[in-house]
Design an enzyme around this catalytic site. Structure first.
Site, PDB file in Angstrom:
ATOM      1  N   CYS A 173       0.953  -1.358   0.021  1.00 56.84           N
ATOM      2  CA  CYS A 173      -0.014   0.050   0.033  1.00 56.84           C
ATOM      3  C   CYS A 173       0.839   1.200   0.046  1.00 56.84           C
ATOM      4  CB  CYS A 173      -0.941   0.128   1.280  1.00 56.84           C
ATOM      5  SG  CYS A 173      -2.065   1.401   1.488  1.00 56.84           S
ATOM      6  N   CYS A 176      -0.521   4.125   2.155  1.00 57.21           N
ATOM      7  CA  CYS A 176      -0.394   3.866   3.486  1.00 57.21           C
ATOM      8  C   CYS A 176       1.051   4.299   3.924  1.00 57.21           C
ATOM      9  CB  CYS A 176      -0.688   2.491   3.974  1.00 57.21           C
ATOM     10  SG  CYS A 176      -2.062   1.814   3.293  1.00 57.21           S
ATOM     11  N   ASP A 177       2.030   3.588   3.117  1.00 56.76           N
ATOM     12  CA  ASP A 177       3.272   3.669   3.555  1.00 56.76           C
ATOM     13  C   ASP A 177       4.237   4.648   2.850  1.00 56.76           C
ATOM     14  OD1 ASP A 177       2.554   1.644   5.358  1.00 56.76           O
ATOM     15  OD2 ASP A 177       3.136   0.077   4.113  1.00 56.76           O
TER      16      ASP A 177
END
Length: 355
Positions: A173, A176-177
Site C-alpha cells: 500500500c 499507507c506507507d
C-alpha cells in the site's frame, strides 16, 4: 441446531469496518457478536489474522484524530495493565500504528458490550432466515442480520524473502506507507502492470528518488491514460520482461535491494538498490466462506445492491469495508462504511420487528 439464541447482529471481520459496526450496533442495544478470525498458520500466511490489514502496517498518519504524539499515557488508562504494557513496548511516539489503532477500536467496541469470538466463520447458509453460520471450531450460530466486514488481502508473489521483509520495506500500500522516512528520497520498486501498479508508482514519485516498475511482459495491461502518466514521469524507470527473483536485505536495514531476472533470457539477472518494495498485483476479497451466496462484481468484491447503502443481494446481509470496496481501500473509509452498515442493519431489524 445452533447452540446459542438467535443473535440480532453477527459481524464477521476485525478491521476498522467491523469494529465501527460493532460500536454502533452495541450502542443501539443490538448486542452484536463479532467473529474476529482465528490465530492459525493459514491466516498468518494469507495475511488474514485478527485485526485485519492494519495489523500488518506500521505508522498510520492519515486516520483523522491521531496526530503525532506519545500515546503511552492513553494506553495506561484505556487498557488493562498487561495490554497497556504490550502496546507501550512497541510504541514509536510518532503517532498511532496500525495494530494500536485496531486495539483501540476493538476496546471501544467491547466497552459497549460487544461479544468477541476468536474464530473463523468457514461457511454459512443464507438461503433461509434466521441465517446460520458455522465456525472453524465446528460451532453453529444463528442471526437475523449479518454484517460482512472480512476485508481483502493483498496479493503477493509468494517469495520467502518477500514475507521476511514485510514491514521492513515490503508493502502492498503506497498510500499507507509511501511517505514513511525509509522511503523518502530513496529508490523504490513497484511490481505489477495494471492500473494499481501505475497508480502506486506515480504516487511514490512524490517521495522517492527513482521508482522502478518491474513487469513480466513488454507492455502494460493498465489503461492508456494511466500508462501515459507513468511513462511520462521522469522518476519512473520501467524494467520490461523481468520478474523479481529475490528481495534482498538484512534484519537491521530491512530491504536493501531486489534481484530481477529476465523473462526472455533466464540466465540474465540484475540487482537494483532500493529501500522499498511495493506489491501492486491486486487484492483478493475474503469471501470464500460465502460460497457464492452473495452477488459480487466480476473482480469478486461484494456488490452493494442499493445506491449509497450497504445492502447486498441477500436481504438482511450487509457488507462494509474493503470486502465491498475495490477503489478507496482506506481505514477511514472502511470505518465510515462500518457505521453505515450498522445503521442499515438497525433500520432493517426495526422494520422486521426485531427491536
Amino acid at each position: 441446531m445452533a447452540d446459542q439464541n438467535i443473535r440480532k447482529v453477527i459481524i464477521i471481520g476485525s478491521g476498522p469496518a467491523a469494529w465501527s459496526a460493532a460500536i454502533y450496533t452495541s450502542r443501539a442495544n443490538l448486542e452484536p457478536l463479532v467473529f474476529e478470525g482465528a490465530f492459525t498458520e493459514d491466516n498468518r500466511v494469507k495475511g488474514t489474522l485478527p485485526l485485519g490489514q492494519l495489523a500488518l502496517t506500521t505508522e498510520v498518519e492519515n486516520f483523522a484524530g491521531f496526530p503525532a504524539g506519545d500515546l503511552t499515557g492513553y494506553f495506561e488508562t484505556a487498557f488493562d495493565e498487561r495490554k497497556a504494557e504490550e502496546l507501550k513496548s512497541t510504541h514509536h511516539k510518532k503517532g498511532v500504528s496500525g495494530p494500536e489503532l485496531m486495539e483501540l477500536m476493538r476496546k471501544q467496541a467491547t466497552n459497549f458490550g460487544t461479544e468477541v469470538i476468536t474464530d473463523d466463520v468457514v461457511s454459512c447458509d443464507l438461503s433461509q432466515r434466521p441465517f446460520t453460520l458455522k465456525t472453524l471450531q465446528g460451532k453453529e450460530f444463528q442471526a437475523h442480520t449479518i454484517i460482512i466486514a472480512t476485508g481483502a488481502r493483498a496479493n503477493y508473489l509468494g517469495l520467502e524473502s518477500e514475507d521476511r521483509f514485510k514491514n521492513l520495506g515490503v508493502s502492498a500500500c503506497a498510500v499507507c506507507d509511501g511517505a514513511l522516512p525509509r522511503f523518502r528520497n530513496k529508490p523504490l520498486v513497484v511490481v505489477g502492470g495494471g492500473d494499481s501498479a501505475m497508480e502506486e508508482a506515480t504516487f511514490l514519485t512524490k517521495f522517492a528518488s527513482t521508482v522502478y516498475i518491474v513487469h513480466r511482459r513488454d507492455e502494460f495491461r493498465a489503461s492508456k491514460i494511466m500508462v501515459e502518466r507513468a511513462l511520462s514521469n521522469e522518476k519512473i524507470n520501467v524494467k520490461w520482461n523481468t520478474v523479481i527473483d529475490e528481495v534482498l536485505g538484512d534484519e537491521k536495514q530491512g530491504v536493501t535491494g531486489v534481484r530481477i531476472r529476465s523473462t526472455v533470457d533466464e540466465s540474465q539477472t540484475e540487482e537494483l538498490d532500493v529501500t522499498g518494495y511495493f506489491a501492486a498485483i491486486g487484492h483478493t476479497p475474503n469471501t470464500d466462506f460465502l460460497d457464492g451466496q452473495v452477488e459480487t462484481h466480476p473482480n469478486k468484491y461484494i456488490k452493494w445492491t442499493v445506491p449509497f447503502r450497504t445492502n447486498t443481494s441477500v436481504e438482511g446481509v450487509f457488507a462494509a469495508g474493503d470486502v465491498a470496496d475495490d477503489y478507496y481501500k482506506q481505514a477511514i473509509s472502511a470505518a465510515g462504511s462500518g457505521c453505515m452498515a450498522a445503521l442499515d442493519a438497525e433500520r432493517w431489524l426495526a422494520a422486521q420487528g426485531h427491536h
